[in-house]
Design a protein around this motif. Structure first.
Motif, PDB file in Angstrom:
ATOM      1  N   TRP A   3       0.831  -1.213   0.000  1.00  0.00           N
ATOM      2  CA  TRP A   3       0.000   0.000   0.000  1.00  0.00           C
ATOM      3  C   TRP A   3       0.860   1.255   0.000  1.00  0.00           C
ATOM      4  O   TRP A   3       0.506   2.261  -0.615  1.00  0.00           O
ATOM      5  N   LEU A   7       0.707   4.097  -2.814  1.00  0.00           N
ATOM      6  CA  LEU A   7       0.479   5.492  -2.454  1.00  0.00           C
ATOM      7  C   LEU A   7       1.564   6.379  -3.062  1.00  0.00           C
ATOM      8  O   LEU A   7       1.287   7.489  -3.526  1.00  0.00           O
ATOM      9  N   THR A  59     -12.756   8.026  -5.170  1.00  0.00           N
ATOM     10  CA  THR A  59     -12.183   6.977  -4.342  1.00  0.00           C
ATOM     11  C   THR A  59     -13.253   6.081  -3.732  1.00  0.00           C
ATOM     12  O   THR A  59     -13.135   4.852  -3.744  1.00  0.00           O
ATOM     13  N   SER A 144     -10.033  -1.772  -1.374  1.00  0.00           N
ATOM     14  CA  SER A 144      -8.930  -1.093  -0.688  1.00  0.00           C
ATOM     15  C   SER A 144      -9.347  -0.716   0.726  1.00  0.00           C
ATOM     16  O   SER A 144     -10.511  -0.371   0.971  1.00  0.00           O
ATOM     17  N   PHE A 148      -6.393   3.484   3.685  1.00  0.00           N
ATOM     18  CA  PHE A 148      -5.674   3.836   2.457  1.00  0.00           C
ATOM     19  C   PHE A 148      -6.437   4.896   1.667  1.00  0.00           C
ATOM     20  O   PHE A 148      -5.839   5.838   1.132  1.00  0.00           O
ATOM     21  N   LYS A 149      -7.748   4.761   1.587  1.00  0.00           N
ATOM     22  CA  LYS A 149      -8.563   5.735   0.854  1.00  0.00           C
ATOM     23  C   LYS A 149      -8.477   7.114   1.495  1.00  0.00           C
ATOM     24  O   LYS A 149      -8.335   8.131   0.803  1.00  0.00           O
ATOM     25  N   ALA A 151      -6.059   8.180   3.382  1.00  0.00           N
ATOM     26  CA  ALA A 151      -4.694   8.669   3.175  1.00  0.00           C
ATOM     27  C   ALA A 151      -4.528   9.221   1.762  1.00  0.00           C
ATOM     28  O   ALA A 151      -3.853  10.240   1.556  1.00  0.00           O
ATOM     29  N   LEU A 152      -5.153   8.575   0.784  1.00  0.00           N
ATOM     30  CA  LEU A 152      -5.075   9.043  -0.595  1.00  0.00           C
ATOM     31  C   LEU A 152      -5.738  10.412  -0.760  1.00  0.00           C
ATOM     32  O   LEU A 152      -5.201  11.305  -1.416  1.00  0.00           O
ATOM     33  N   MET A 155      -3.605  12.994   0.977  1.00  0.00           N
ATOM     34  CA  MET A 155      -2.349  13.194   0.255  1.00  0.00           C
ATOM     35  C   MET A 155      -2.559  14.063  -0.983  1.00  0.00           C
ATOM     36  O   MET A 155      -1.778  14.982  -1.251  1.00  0.00           O
TER      37      MET A 155
END
Length: 212
Positions: A3, A7, A59, A144, A148-149, A151-152, A155
């Motif tokens: 992951w 990323l 997302t 996912s 993670f989503k 964080a995406l 980011m």
């Protein structure tokens, strides 16, 4: 580790896309020169807010797309490759001829107007929808993790705010502005090369999905 590397890949694509020539850069150049740093930062915040909105919508819709529209998910990497390839070629073309932005009218210079202008410019840009829909949905793995989503999304927002914020700050320094303009061809060619590399990788991913 998987992951984290994914990323990082998203970050590389997003940074290259942010640097690519477009209405956002022209808007920041005009705002920085004519509106000052505070106005430029409010504009950057508006642009980043719209990017966060795009990222969040796509997302959290990606899983539904992968589950109920498998045929569409097979062609998304091809769409992403075409879009990134277009941006890459645009970078190389723009490196040869970069035009200065027109100055802002004094009546339009306000912090609220800056955020709203940035947000609406990005939110209503049809190319932004193509980019986020194709790249994120095309690269995001099925099921996912929520972390993670999130964080995406954060980011993409942070990278956009950092880029446009630094751009607005730097463009108000006379020496740096002159140096940036002198090296803009190198910057655009570098970002174009990154976009073209990822376009080739997505073409390979699309081939694997189509014939798997």
């Amino acid at each position: 580790m998987l992951w984290a590397s994914l990323l990082f890949s998203f970050a590389m694509v997003h940074v290259a896309a942010l640097i690519a020539p477009g209405p956002d850069f022209a808007l920041m150049l005009r705002a920085s020169v004519s509106g000052g740093r505070r106005y430029a930062f409010s504009l950057a915040l508006g642009l980043a807010s719209a990017i966060m909105l795009h990222t969040a919508v796509v997302t959290f819709a990606a899983d539904l797309l992968q589950q109920y529209l498998p045929t569409l998910m097979r062609i998304l990497p091809w769409l992403a490759a075409a879009w990134l390839g277009y941006l890459g070629v645009s970078c190389w073309r723009a490196a040869a001829s970069v035009s200065a932005a027109a100055p802002l009218e004094p009546a339009t210079i306000s912090l609220k107007n800056g955020w709203w202008t940035g947000f609406m410019t990005n939110a209503l840009n049809p190319k932004a929808y193509v980019y986020f829909f194709s790249v994120i949905a095309g690269m995001l793995p099925h099921a996912s993790p929520l972390a993670f989503k999130l964080a995406l999304i954060l980011m993409f927002f942070a990278l956009a705010l950092l880029w446009f914020g630094l751009l607005g700050w730097a463009l108000n320094i006379a020496r740096f502005r002159e140096g940036l303009q002198q090296r803009q061809g190198f910057i655009l060619r570098g970002s174009g090369a990154v976009l073209l590399i990822f376009a080739a990788l997505l073409l390979w991913q699309g081939y694997l999905r189509l014939f798997s």
